[in-house]
Design an enzyme around this catalytic site. Structure first.
Site, PDB file in Angstrom:
ATOM      1  N   ASP A  71       0.846  -1.191   0.000  1.00  0.00           N
ATOM      2  CA  ASP A  71       0.000   0.000   0.000  1.00  0.00           C
ATOM      3  C   ASP A  71       0.889   1.253   0.000  1.00  0.00           C
ATOM      4  OD1 ASP A  71      -3.052   0.792   0.423  1.00  0.00           O
ATOM      5  OD2 ASP A  71      -1.940   2.016   1.841  1.00  0.00           O
ATOM      6  N   ASP A 131      -6.968  -8.582  -4.679  1.00  0.00           N
ATOM      7  CA  ASP A 131      -6.919  -7.155  -4.353  1.00  0.00           C
ATOM      8  C   ASP A 131      -7.398  -6.343  -5.556  1.00  0.00           C
ATOM      9  OD1 ASP A 131      -6.445  -4.631  -3.386  1.00  0.00           O
ATOM     10  OD2 ASP A 131      -4.278  -4.711  -3.660  1.00  0.00           O
ATOM     11  N   HIS A 158      -6.209  -7.099  -0.200  1.00  0.00           N
ATOM     12  CA  HIS A 158      -5.359  -5.905  -0.145  1.00  0.00           C
ATOM     13  C   HIS A 158      -4.426  -5.936   1.056  1.00  0.00           C
ATOM     14  CE1 HIS A 158      -4.011  -1.917  -1.091  1.00  0.00           C
ATOM     15  NE2 HIS A 158      -4.318  -1.493   0.119  1.00  0.00           N
TER      16      HIS A 158
END
Length: 345
Positions: free
Chosen positions: A145, A293, A323
């Site tokens: 991320d 994801d 994710h």
């Protein structure tokens, strides 16, 4: 009419530059989450460590032997080092020195009060200073991320400190030229068009501008629901409470509300980094993206094409990895990361 047309063009040009993201910043007023908010958090027994950089107190986990090869685990939004609680002891038991910082505004680190106190450059600069203060070398970076958006810029700023990179569910949004100049202002307008959505999803489909608008405007930033939607594993109530612990009320949430808007805020700078650093990066570079994801699925292929050090590496797609893949597949990620590091020794 000619004069009017020139005036319109001038107004548009000025608007484009005014709507660019700032690349300068200054230390601002902060709050600190009370220590009692972190009591009784499951599977997070790690002693706190702090370093003050640019006027902000930054928390980091530092586990394993100090003489071990350094691993840097970079989290994203709206998580914190708690995300790595299952991976940290496994890596430490393998003999690595495991560093997992909390970004400014997250976890146990200082939290600037105002959303405008956060910009992409500030977070790059503060994390760069952390690794300098710790004097980390031959670092093996694991990033997911926003951990990639910031971590990869850290690599670009201090390439001599990093020996290898493993990415999972992340990237570095980049675009040069006129498109790069216009894209962020246009993105901001698209977010405005989303209004104030009541949910993240739109008929079951993920749309990034909707997510940004939701994060910005929602009266209740439901972290528990967000994390459960972004994992394939069913998280317990106590685990979900662990993610909410740093943010006891709205005044602590400036970062988690602002970060989504910042994603495309340095497209041109990131393009230079891609061209000048990663297009020439010949140190080992590995991807292990999840297959579940919707945010980053398929974006690992970009790195395979661009980075010389990605050639010949055992890139993998992690089955049932959503994710927040660290929640779904921590043991598998550790096995992949450990094998990746040892293959280069």
């Amino acid at each position: 009419m000619v004069g009017f047309g020139i005036l319109i063009i001038l107004i548009v040009v000025i608007a484009v530059f005014v709507m660019q993201a700032p690349t300068t910043w200054k230390t601002s007023e902060v709050v600190r989450t009370p220590d009692e908010s972190f009591e009784n958090i499951p599977d997070y027994p790690f002693a706190p460590n702090y370093v003050t950089v640019h006027g902000y107190r930054v928390h980091y986990v530092d586990e394993g032997p100090k003489s071990g090869k350094a691993i840097l685990l970079m989290h994203g939004q709206p998580s914190w080092s708690y995300l790595y609680r299952h991976m940290i002891p496994l890596l430490a038991n393998l003999g690595y020195r495991v560093i997992a910082p909390d970004l400014v505004g997250f976890g146990k680190s200082d939290k600037p009060l105002n959303r405008d106190d956060h910009n992409y450059q500030m977070h790059i600069d503060t994390m760069n200073e952390v690794i300098k203060e710790l004097d980390l070398t031959d670092v093996s970076l694991f990033a997911q991320d926003w951990g990639g958006l910031i971590g990869l810029r850290m690599v670009a700023a201090s390439p001599q400190r990093f020996g290898r990179i493993m990415l999972s569910n992340t990237g570095l949004p980049a675009m040069g030229g006129l498109k790069g100049l216009l894209s962020y202002p246009l993105f901001k307008l698209m977010v405005m068009r989303e209004g104030k959505p009541e949910s993240i999803g739109d008929n079951g489909e993920f749309r990034f501008t909707r997510w940004v608008a939701w994060a910005k405007h929602t009266p209740s930033f439901d972290l528990a629901d967000l994390f459960q939607q972004s994992t394939t594993r069913e998280l317990s109530d106590t685990e979900l409470a662990g993610y909410s612990a740093p943010f006891p009320d709205e005044k602590y949430m400036a970062a988690i509300r602002k970060f989504p808007m910042m994603v495309p805020s340095q497209l041109r700078q990131n393009q230079r980094v891609m061209d000048e650093v990663f297009a020439k990066w010949d140190k080992p570079f590995l991807t292990a993206f999840g297959d579940s994801d919707p945010v980053t699925k398929g974006r690992d292929k970009i790195w395979h094409k661009v980075v010389p050090g990605a050639a010949g590496q055992p890139h993998t797609t992690v089955k049932d990895g959503a994710h927040f893949i660290q929640e779904d597949k921590p043991e598998e990620l550790v096995e992949i990361f450990d094998a990746f590091i040892k293959a280069e020794q």
